[in-house]
Design a protein around this motif. Structure first.
Motif, PDB file in Angstrom:
ATOM      1  N   SER A 197       0.763  -1.206  -0.082  1.00  0.00           N
ATOM      2  CA  SER A 197       0.157   0.064  -0.153  1.00  0.00           C
ATOM      3  C   SER A 197       1.021   1.171  -0.195  1.00  0.00           C
ATOM      4  N   THR A 206      -0.292   4.082   0.155  1.00  0.00           N
ATOM      5  CA  THR A 206      -0.995   5.063   0.836  1.00  0.00           C
ATOM      6  C   THR A 206      -0.432   4.961   2.280  1.00  0.00           C
ATOM      7  N   ALA A 207      -0.496   3.582   2.757  1.00  0.00           N
ATOM      8  CA  ALA A 207       0.051   3.572   4.065  1.00  0.00           C
ATOM      9  C   ALA A 207       1.575   3.740   4.461  1.00  0.00           C
ATOM     10  N   SER A 225       1.688   7.555   4.438  1.00  0.00           N
ATOM     11  CA  SER A 225       1.285   8.132   5.773  1.00  0.00           C
ATOM     12  C   SER A 225       2.383   8.127   6.920  1.00  0.00           C
ATOM     13  N   CYS A 244      -2.196  16.209  10.479  1.00  0.00           N
ATOM     14  CA  CYS A 244      -3.255  14.805  10.726  1.00  0.00           C
ATOM     15  C   CYS A 244      -4.479  14.770   9.710  1.00  0.00           C
ATOM     16  N   MET A 276      -7.099   9.552   1.893  1.00  0.00           N
ATOM     17  CA  MET A 276      -7.149   9.365   3.269  1.00  0.00           C
ATOM     18  C   MET A 276      -5.930   9.449   4.056  1.00  0.00           C
ATOM     19  N   ASN A 277      -5.797  10.353   5.130  1.00  0.00           N
ATOM     20  CA  ASN A 277      -4.437  10.488   5.934  1.00  0.00           C
ATOM     21  C   ASN A 277      -4.445   9.610   7.143  1.00  0.00           C
ATOM     22  N   TYR A 278      -3.586   8.432   7.080  1.00  0.00           N
ATOM     23  CA  TYR A 278      -3.602   7.644   8.115  1.00  0.00           C
ATOM     24  C   TYR A 278      -2.573   7.799   9.532  1.00  0.00           C
ATOM     25  N   THR A 279      -2.046   9.354   8.980  1.00  0.00           N
ATOM     26  CA  THR A 279      -0.972   9.605  10.217  1.00  0.00           C
ATOM     27  C   THR A 279      -1.513   9.419  11.598  1.00  0.00           C
ATOM     28  N   VAL A 300      -3.925   7.536  12.916  1.00  0.00           N
ATOM     29  CA  VAL A 300      -4.230   5.997  13.081  1.00  0.00           C
ATOM     30  C   VAL A 300      -2.945   5.437  13.336  1.00  0.00           C
ATOM     31  N   ILE A 301      -1.595   5.635  12.570  1.00  0.00           N
ATOM     32  CA  ILE A 301      -0.504   5.165  12.791  1.00  0.00           C
ATOM     33  C   ILE A 301       0.086   5.730  13.989  1.00  0.00           C
TER      34      ILE A 301
END
Length: 569
Positions: free
Chosen positions: A451, A453-454, A457, A516, A528-531, A533-534
């Motif tokens: 991914s 995206t991940a 992020s 974020c 989507m911003n996964y910051t 969540v991470i």
């Protein structure tokens, strides 16, 4: 090996060390302006720096004389200062002050770093956000860095932020706070190194696409370039470790000279110049956010130009007079960064002719170079220089990540600490800790295959992770009081220090919140911003590590008397 040089009997406290008890009983009384920053001489008359309590005086007689007896004439004051912080010298002091500046600036490399992310600021608010967002971002990051550099001057150690946190935090919470900050610093440096490596890979693929628009690199091709970049950039550390300080100086020279060459070529070859209104015009953003929100998000994006300003801290045990030279390197890194990044940004924005083409390009920096020069050959020359700097910067990041890993393992912060805290005598650097950093980056790159995206992020949040670690010790220092918490030091900010220590947590909280946010509206799975969540996920991982091995984590045993005496020499 850890060996303390006590100057007073240990206090009966299971959690507090002798140095902590001495601090609470007898805070330093040195005036805020007694030791000027960048003073040419670090020698000052040694005097009693605080009143010593009766039990200490009864045991030792004259505390100053006893502390001085611990320093033999042949003993190096830098190593004695390190010993006062609970650690023995294990690395040679092979970095000169210029090499430290080279290391710090090679990591941030602000003008080429901003070239890699200015396109997102264009999306947020157009040229106005690119130019003025950088100005505000510089002020924000320099405020944070200045306050941190003073603490580094007081407690020069390769451990950096977790070391500061352990010393400054209340006894009840210091082990937990230092453990969390240590892991955030470690993960931040590992991920920011991955960020630099991925930038190398994407830039190489982007340059190919610039010449052959039909070419689109696949994920596995990017990953192969990513892996080769890891081994290319790590090679100097293993093949010629004693040349690394000179290599950082070479990187500094090539970066500054590269800026001059590219900047002059852009000015000399530009075909037209945009009016000033083009730079100041608002409402050119296409992110979907309101103007004010997008503008602050652009400021957070600009902080990437100054990512990793703590780099020089982690070679504190490899440079002479670190109390003076480390803060100098940190602040000169910021100064050189601004002097190079801001003029370059102005040249690009005034010469840009088509915003949409820049935003749609796989390599925005190459596209804007082409719009200004109208020559693919010249653009290729410029981009090859920029990509070379990207690769050279990774060497400094390997140094910093390896030293941080080694320092944290020395205090038993990571699993198999005894193994990773080893220093290779022949190569004179922590080989095992550096190899661990390399292995992490190799494995982390696999995430790009799953991914993008991940992957992106986590990379986006790397600067935020590090800034949080910059803010924590400053927040603690502000709430507990600077006068009773800091020993003698070369950089003494005085009243300005209160401002920096107060603003650092505030600014990190504000910019971190906006970092974020999703970069565009409406929000979809792809943008989507996964910051956040991470960030929460990494914190949970750190909590798990604390529960499983937190009891093994140790911190430095501070000898405040010896620390002050060696700092004043």
């Amino acid at each position: 090996m850890r060996r303390a040089f006590p100057v007073a009997p240990a206090y009966n406290n299971d959690e507090a060390t002798e140095g902590e008890a001495l601090l609470h009983h007898a805070p330093p009384s040195m005036r805020e302006d007694e030791v000027p920053f960048l003073a040419e001489s670090m020698t000052a008359p040694v005097k009693a720096l605080w009143s010593v309590d009766k039990s200490f005086a009864d045991h030792s007689g004259d505390s100053k004389d006893l502390a001085l007896e611990n320093l033999s004439p042949s003993e190096d004051l830098d190593d004695s200062n390190l010993r006062a912080q609970g650690h023995e010298a294990a690395l040679q002091r092979s970095f000169s002050p210029l090499a430290a500046i080279g290391l710090g600036f090679s990591i941030t490399n602000s003008w080429v770093g901003y070239l890699s992310i200015f396109g997102q600021s264009l999306i947020y608010g157009g040229p106005q956000n690119v130019v003025f967002g950088l100005l505000v971002g510089t002020a924000v990051q320099w405020t944070i860095t200045l306050g941190l550099s003073e603490i580094a001057s007081a407690f020069p150690s390769a451990g950096g932020q977790y070391h500061f946190t352990y010393i400054l935090a209340p006894t009840k919470y210091k082990r937990f706070a230092a453990f969390v900050v240590g892991w955030m610093t470690l993960l931040g440096w590992w991920v920011i190194t991955c960020s630099g490596i991925s930038l190398c890979a994407v830039s190489v693929a982007g340059l190919v696409n610039f010449w052959h628009p039909a070419f689109e690199a696949t994920r596995w091709q990017i990953y192969l370039i990513y892996l080769s970049s890891i081994f290319i950039t790590a090679a100097p550390l293993f093949l010629s470790p004693r040349s690394v300080p000179k290599f950082t100086q070479l990187t500094l020279f090539l970066s500054v000279s590269g800026f001059i060459v590219v900047f002059c070529m852009l000015l000399g070859l530009k075909k037209q110049t945009q009016p000033g209104s083009f730079i100041t015009q608002s409402g050119l953003g296409t992110s979907g956010w309101s103007t004010g929100t997008a503008w602050v998000m652009g400021v957070g994006n600009a902080l990437y130009a100054y990512g990793g300003t703590d780099g020089a801290i982690h070679i504190a045990e490899e440079i002479p007079r670190p109390s003076k030279n480390i803060p100098k390197a940190m602040n000169l890194t910021m100064a050189i960064g601004f002097v190079t990044a801001f003029p370059m940004t102005l040249a690009l924005m005034f010469g840009m002719t088509d915003i949409d083409a820049v935003l749609s390009s796989n390599l925005p920096s190459a596209e804007i170079f082409y719009q200004i020069t109208q020559s693919r050959g010249i653009v290729t020359f410029m981009m090859c220089w920029v990509i070379l700097l990207y690769y050279m910067a990774i060497v400094g990041q390997w140094v910093t990540a390896g030293r941080m890993t080694w320092a944290f393992s020395r205090d038993r912060g990571i699993p198999y600490s005894a193994f990773f805290s080893h220093v290779d005598v022949y190569r004179n650097f922590p080989v095992r800790a550096t190899v661990l950093s390399i292995c992490f980056c190799c494995l982390y790159g696999l995430l790009y295959l799953a991914s993008t995206t991940a992957f992106n992020s986590i990379v986006t949040g790397a600067v935020l992770y590090l800034n949080i670690t910059y803010a924590v010790p400053q927040g603690i220092l502000f709430t507990h009081g600077r006068a009773k918490s800091l020993p003698a030091r070369a950089l003494n900010l005085g009243a300005v220090g209160y401002i920096c220590n107060f603003l650092a947590p505030v600014l990190v909280t504000i910019t971190g919140t906006f970092i974020c946010f999703p970069p565009q509206l409406p929000v979809t799975v792809s943008n989507m911003n996964y910051t956040p969540v991470i960030l929460v996920g990494l914190f949970c991982v750190i909590l798990g590590l604390w529960c499983t091995r937190g009891a093994k984590f140790t911190g430095p045993n501070i000898d405040w008397e010896l620390l002050n005496l060696t700092a004043c020499k």
